[in-house]
Design a protein around this motif. Structure first.
Motif, PDB file in Angstrom:
ATOM      1  N   GLY A  47     -10.346 -32.038 -46.551  1.00 33.55           N
ATOM      2  CA  GLY A  47      -8.681 -32.091 -46.157  1.00 33.55           C
ATOM      3  C   GLY A  47      -8.697 -32.864 -44.370  1.00 33.55           C
ATOM      4  O   GLY A  47      -9.561 -33.018 -43.890  1.00 33.55           O
ATOM      5  N   ASP A  48      -7.749 -32.469 -44.243  1.00 30.60           N
ATOM      6  CA  ASP A  48      -7.942 -32.908 -42.490  1.00 30.60           C
ATOM      7  C   ASP A  48      -7.529 -31.417 -41.448  1.00 30.60           C
ATOM      8  O   ASP A  48      -7.179 -30.764 -42.339  1.00 30.60           O
ATOM      9  N   GLY A  49      -7.420 -32.107 -40.274  1.00 31.20           N
ATOM     10  CA  GLY A  49      -7.155 -31.344 -39.114  1.00 31.20           C
ATOM     11  C   GLY A  49      -8.055 -30.297 -38.985  1.00 31.20           C
ATOM     12  O   GLY A  49      -9.389 -30.373 -38.941  1.00 31.20           O
ATOM     13  N   PHE A  75     -13.568 -37.416 -49.016  1.00 25.70           N
ATOM     14  CA  PHE A  75     -12.639 -37.403 -48.130  1.00 25.70           C
ATOM     15  C   PHE A  75     -11.325 -37.976 -48.042  1.00 25.70           C
ATOM     16  O   PHE A  75     -11.958 -39.366 -48.957  1.00 25.70           O
ATOM     17  N   VAL A  76     -10.097 -38.176 -47.700  1.00 26.66           N
ATOM     18  CA  VAL A  76      -9.494 -38.897 -47.548  1.00 26.66           C
ATOM     19  C   VAL A  76      -9.826 -40.346 -46.990  1.00 26.66           C
ATOM     20  O   VAL A  76     -10.646 -40.371 -45.401  1.00 26.66           O
ATOM     21  N   THR A  78      -9.923 -44.613 -44.631  1.00 26.31           N
ATOM     22  CA  THR A  78      -8.868 -44.438 -43.869  1.00 26.31           C
ATOM     23  C   THR A  78      -7.998 -45.608 -44.194  1.00 26.31           C
ATOM     24  O   THR A  78      -7.138 -46.853 -43.170  1.00 26.31           O
ATOM     25  N   MET A 107      -4.064 -31.620 -46.481  1.00 26.32           N
ATOM     26  CA  MET A 107      -3.743 -32.987 -46.437  1.00 26.32           C
ATOM     27  C   MET A 107      -2.520 -33.370 -45.593  1.00 26.32           C
ATOM     28  O   MET A 107      -1.515 -32.992 -45.776  1.00 26.32           O
ATOM     29  N   PRO A 110      -0.311 -39.427 -43.516  1.00 27.62           N
ATOM     30  CA  PRO A 110      -0.105 -40.154 -42.453  1.00 27.62           C
ATOM     31  C   PRO A 110       0.486 -41.030 -42.684  1.00 27.62           C
ATOM     32  O   PRO A 110       1.371 -41.578 -43.106  1.00 27.62           O
ATOM     33  N   SER A 300      -2.155 -28.220 -42.180  1.00 29.23           N
ATOM     34  CA  SER A 300      -3.334 -28.739 -41.488  1.00 29.23           C
ATOM     35  C   SER A 300      -4.225 -28.760 -40.125  1.00 29.23           C
ATOM     36  O   SER A 300      -4.813 -28.623 -39.349  1.00 29.23           O
ATOM     37  N   PRO A 302      -2.769 -29.446 -36.867  1.00 29.70           N
ATOM     38  CA  PRO A 302      -3.945 -30.619 -36.118  1.00 29.70           C
ATOM     39  C   PRO A 302      -3.950 -30.077 -34.903  1.00 29.70           C
ATOM     40  O   PRO A 302      -4.817 -30.391 -33.858  1.00 29.70           O
ATOM     41  N   ALA A 305      -7.542 -27.819 -34.665  1.00 33.17           N
ATOM     42  CA  ALA A 305      -8.271 -28.575 -35.728  1.00 33.17           C
ATOM     43  C   ALA A 305      -9.150 -28.367 -34.558  1.00 33.17           C
ATOM     44  O   ALA A 305      -9.573 -29.327 -33.075  1.00 33.17           O
TER      45      ALA A 305
END
Length: 370
Positions: A47-49, A75-76, A78, A107, A110, A300, A302, A305
């Motif tokens: 995931g993210d963050g 992974f996610v 781009t 996740m 964006p 996430s 951020p 993070a």
């Protein structure tokens, strides 16, 4: 309170508190996912963050507990994958389809146009029709409520989250709520079978059929139809606004709650708040064909993070749900006990739990208890 905690955990272990409840829906054969070294291959979305940090905590705990899992990480992306219309690649979805089991960190979709929510993509493409979230009071972690022991089961594929919106005229937009008989019967059947398999006494259907008579009315009709097959389980129907009030006043009034998508999103977060927040709440998504994707449902984060401050509890307990789905109950027990003991002792707690420990310190403390 102590006796309630013991009974709750014993009941959960005996039947698999996070395991799939209905074998008629799920083909739980994992022979194709096992490698030659007798490891079970599972898909991991860090995931993210804060996702990669707490995913690393899960991997560390699994190594210490000697869990026979081989992670296949995805992974996610781009760029938008035209096959999925999102930043999730087709290969990552195929990984879950083949392995039939996975774990997902938070996740964040964006901001932009022309792509779907990452979480919505997973639910739609993998047909993850039921989101199951247990919420139970943790021993040693005090909140305003001491006796929370709830299961929320959320229909995961339609409702207001069908993604069907359009502009009628300038200044007027329309969003379509989709409720189907097939999806409603499927999630209702899962909820009742789950209740029976886990020794639960009551199923509450949450709705707003007094206003949305056709959509929520169809959902209730399906729940009633399924309830007739389970006379040993008490069935009731509760309007969502009244349900929220009742939950805050006395969570013990409920046992298993089943509901359409949007209501489930709201109620499951409310229930998480009763026990200390989303950082303590596990979750697993159940799909047809034997797929189970466990996930931490918190954000996430951020802002923290990469700072070694995140709490990995939700992802760890979600990983426990994955192990119970795989019938690895001994491993699941060891990890769950270690997490609960670490929190109860209070020596090592992350900032969201009122402590000052880092993610690393908290994870190491859990490993010491294994």
């Amino acid at each position: 309170m102590a006796s309630q905690i013991v009974r709750r955990l014993v009941r959960g272990r005996a039947s698999g508190i996070f395991s799939s409840a209905n074998p008629s829906f799920l083909d739980r054969s994992f022979s194709s996912a096992a490698s030659e070294s007798n490891l079970i291959r599972a898909t991991l979305f860090p995931g993210d963050g804060i996702g990669p940090e707490i995913a690393e905590s899960v991997k560390q705990v699994f190594r210490v507990a000697d869990v026979p899992i081989e992670w296949e990480e995805h992974f996610v992306g781009t760029e938008i994958d035209p096959r999925t219309q999102s930043f999730l690649t087709w290969e990552s979805l195929e990984s879950v389809r083949q392995n039939k089991v996975g774990l997902k960190g938070p996740m964040a979709t964006p901001i932009g146009k022309g792509h779907r929510s990452l979480n919505l993509t997973l639910r739609k493409e993998l047909n993850l029709y039921a989101n199951v979230r247990p919420c139970y009071s943790l021993p040693g972690y005090k909140t305003k409520y001491d006796d929370v022991d709830l299961i929320t089961i959320r229909e995961n594929t339609e409702g207001e989250y069908s993604g069907l919106e359009h502009q009628v005229v300038r200044g007027v937009v329309e969003s379509l709520k989709i409720i189907t008989r097939s999806a409603s019967l499927r999630v209702a059947e899962y909820a009742f079978h789950y209740a029976k398999a886990h020794g639960r006494q009551r199923v509450s259907a949450i709705h707003k059929a007094n206003i949305m008579q056709k959509t929520d009315g169809l959902f209730l009709k399906c729940c009633r139809e399924v309830a007739e097959k389970y006379p040993e389980i008490v069935y009731e129907e509760v309007v969502i606004d009244n349900c929220c009030m009742m939950l805050v006043k006395n969570p013990a009034l409920f046992d298993v709650l089943v509901m359409p998508n949007l209501y489930g999103d709201i109620i499951s977060d409310l229930c998480a708040g009763l026990i200390g927040g989303l950082g303590l709440t596990p979750s697993v998504n159940i799909g047809e064909g034997g797929i189970a994707l466990a996930e931490a449902v918190h954000g996430s984060a951020p802002d923290i993070a990469g700072k070694n401050l995140a709490n990995p509890t939700a992802l760890l307990l979600s990983a426990v749900s994955m192990l119970r789905h795989l019938d690895l109950h001994d491993k699941a027990d060891r990890i769950q006990d270690a997490v609960l003991k670490t929190i109860a002792e209070g020596k090592y707690r992350t900032g969201d739990l009122g402590g000052k420990s880092t993610t690393t310190e908290f994870t190491n403390a859990i490993c010491d208890h294994i």
